[in-house]
Design a protein around this motif. Structure first.
Motif, PDB file in Angstrom:
ATOM      1  N   THR A  24      -2.488  15.753  14.710  1.00  0.00           N
ATOM      2  CA  THR A  24      -1.998  14.530  14.087  1.00  0.00           C
ATOM      3  C   THR A  24      -3.069  13.944  13.183  1.00  0.00           C
ATOM      4  O   THR A  24      -4.260  14.211  13.349  1.00  0.00           O
ATOM      5  N   GLU A  26      -3.755  10.442  10.059  1.00  0.00           N
ATOM      6  CA  GLU A  26      -3.325   9.140   9.560  1.00  0.00           C
ATOM      7  C   GLU A  26      -2.421   9.242   8.343  1.00  0.00           C
ATOM      8  O   GLU A  26      -1.585   8.376   8.112  1.00  0.00           O
ATOM      9  N   ASP A  27      -2.607  10.297   7.536  1.00  0.00           N
ATOM     10  CA  ASP A  27      -1.854  10.395   6.282  1.00  0.00           C
ATOM     11  C   ASP A  27      -1.386  11.816   6.051  1.00  0.00           C
ATOM     12  O   ASP A  27      -1.950  12.780   6.586  1.00  0.00           O
ATOM     13  N   GLU A  28      -0.361  11.955   5.240  1.00  0.00           N
ATOM     14  CA  GLU A  28       0.280  13.245   5.012  1.00  0.00           C
ATOM     15  C   GLU A  28      -0.652  14.234   4.324  1.00  0.00           C
ATOM     16  O   GLU A  28      -0.669  15.421   4.671  1.00  0.00           O
ATOM     17  N   PRO A  59       6.475  11.022  13.382  1.00  0.00           N
ATOM     18  CA  PRO A  59       5.595  10.223  14.249  1.00  0.00           C
ATOM     19  C   PRO A  59       6.227   9.792  15.566  1.00  0.00           C
ATOM     20  O   PRO A  59       5.520   9.660  16.583  1.00  0.00           O
ATOM     21  N   THR A  62       5.414  12.333  18.489  1.00  0.00           N
ATOM     22  CA  THR A  62       4.047  12.756  18.791  1.00  0.00           C
ATOM     23  C   THR A  62       3.430  11.820  19.827  1.00  0.00           C
ATOM     24  O   THR A  62       3.831  10.658  19.940  1.00  0.00           O
ATOM     25  N   ASP A  64       0.644  10.206  19.941  1.00  0.00           N
ATOM     26  CA  ASP A  64      -0.068   9.027  19.435  1.00  0.00           C
ATOM     27  C   ASP A  64       0.696   8.270  18.353  1.00  0.00           C
ATOM     28  O   ASP A  64       0.149   7.374  17.706  1.00  0.00           O
ATOM     29  N   ARG A  66       1.739   9.229  15.435  1.00  0.00           N
ATOM     30  CA  ARG A  66       1.345   9.516  14.060  1.00  0.00           C
ATOM     31  C   ARG A  66       2.035  10.803  13.607  1.00  0.00           C
ATOM     32  O   ARG A  66       2.515  11.587  14.415  1.00  0.00           O
ATOM     33  N   MET A  67       2.059  11.028  12.303  1.00  0.00           N
ATOM     34  CA  MET A  67       2.660  12.256  11.799  1.00  0.00           C
ATOM     35  C   MET A  67       1.872  13.461  12.305  1.00  0.00           C
ATOM     36  O   MET A  67       0.650  13.398  12.497  1.00  0.00           O
ATOM     37  N   THR A 101      -8.456  12.795  12.754  1.00  0.00           N
ATOM     38  CA  THR A 101      -7.564  13.816  13.301  1.00  0.00           C
ATOM     39  C   THR A 101      -7.668  13.881  14.824  1.00  0.00           C
ATOM     40  O   THR A 101      -8.699  13.548  15.416  1.00  0.00           O
TER      41      THR A 101
END
Length: 298
Positions: A24, A26-28, A59, A62, A64, A66-67, A101
């Motif tokens: 996972t 924070e951003d794509e 998200p 998962t 956490d 997140r994506m 990550t």
């Protein structure tokens, strides 16, 4: 679908151990870079790790929130200590160094055969300052780094599956290689448990070689550029200018078969199918792999 283009032959496959993990971020952009970097450079054939992206996760699904990206890492020998070391290179160099990550074990419980600890080869990147905490209903190692902090589950579970299912789509044009191949890869990513570690692969190989220190070398019988030079033994059909290969690993034989079937159909049902001359597969006459998947049986 043009089934008459499918040769009566088989893909020869091997058993291998795999770790299915969830990364996972924070951003794509970071997530995709981590997923593709850590699974690049297939190396099982030379005793290293082979990987691929199974798919991306919303998200809400998962641990956490997140994506995430589901990735697989494969090894085709029974030396788990070597697997642990080889996998650690991927994690340390391609995941840990990316900002914000985390990495979780994601192998399905019915398929779990054992686990590999991550403290010795990854956690100790914290140089003794790392610590374990219970978070996300899991035991996580926290590795302190300059962009705080990398977290990885303390045990990554492994299972045993099928490596090397494959097919060749012999074709006339570059467009078929790239566009039909893209559709084949997309069809594989829609199947839980399947990956295409080489993407669209340009280099079919063989076992016999003039240069054994390299490992597998080109399968000269299927090289279109050599057709005139080795006309008496070439196996490149008329009008074929390209023979790309799609290789598939699956968490079990049924997953491998389904991914093989769907990806062949994707090629033969594409807008580019008119330029597909034949569908075949790579094998070693059934002498090396434990599993043979006949294309017509799919």
């Amino acid at each position: 679908m043009k089934k008459d283009l499918i040769e009566d032959t088989f893909a020869e496959c091997f058993s291998g151990k795999y770790i299915r993990a969830l990364i996972t971020a924070e951003d794509e952009n970071t997530l995709k870079q981590v997923a593709y970097d850590s699974t690049s450079t297939p190396g099982a054939v030379i005793g290293r790790v082979e990987g691929g992206i199974e798919g991306f996760v919303d998200p809400k699904n998962t641990p956490d929130g997140r994506m995430g990206a589901i990735v697989q890492y494969w090894f085709n020998v029974d030396d788990l200590e070597k697997f642990e070391v080889e996998l650690s290179y991927r994690i340390r160099q391609d995941v840990l160094v990316k900002p914000f990550t985390r990495m979780f074990s994601y192998t399905d419980k019915p398929n779990i055969q054992g686990s590999i600890g991550t403290m010795k080869q990854v956690g100790h990147c914290g140089d003794g300052y790392e610590w374990i905490e219970n978070k996300y209903d899991r035991e996580m190692i926290n590795v302190p780094i300059a962009v705080p902090d990398f977290q990885i589950e303390s045990e990554l579970s492994y299972g045993e599956g099928i490596m090397g299912a494959n097919f060749w789509y012999m074709c006339k044009t570059k467009e078929v290689v790239l566009e039909a191949g893209k559709l084949a890869i997309e069809s594989i990513m829609n199947i839980k448990g399947a990956i295409a570690p080489f993407g669209i692969c340009s280099a079919a190989s063989k076992t016999e070689t003039n240069y054994p220190w390299i490992g597998p070398t080109t399968n000269h019988l299927y090289c279109p550029s050599l057709k005139k030079d080795i006309a008496e033994i070439s196996k490149v059909p008329d009008n074929v200018n390209y023979i790309p290969e799609i290789v598939i690993n699956g968490t079990d034989i049924n997953v491998a078969k389904l991914a093989l079937k769907n990806s062949i159909e994707a090629v033969l049902e594409s807008d580019y199918s008119e330029d597909v001359v034949k569908i075949s597969a790579g094998n070693f006459n059934g002498e090396l792999g434990e599993y043979n998947i006949n294309l017509l049986d799919l």
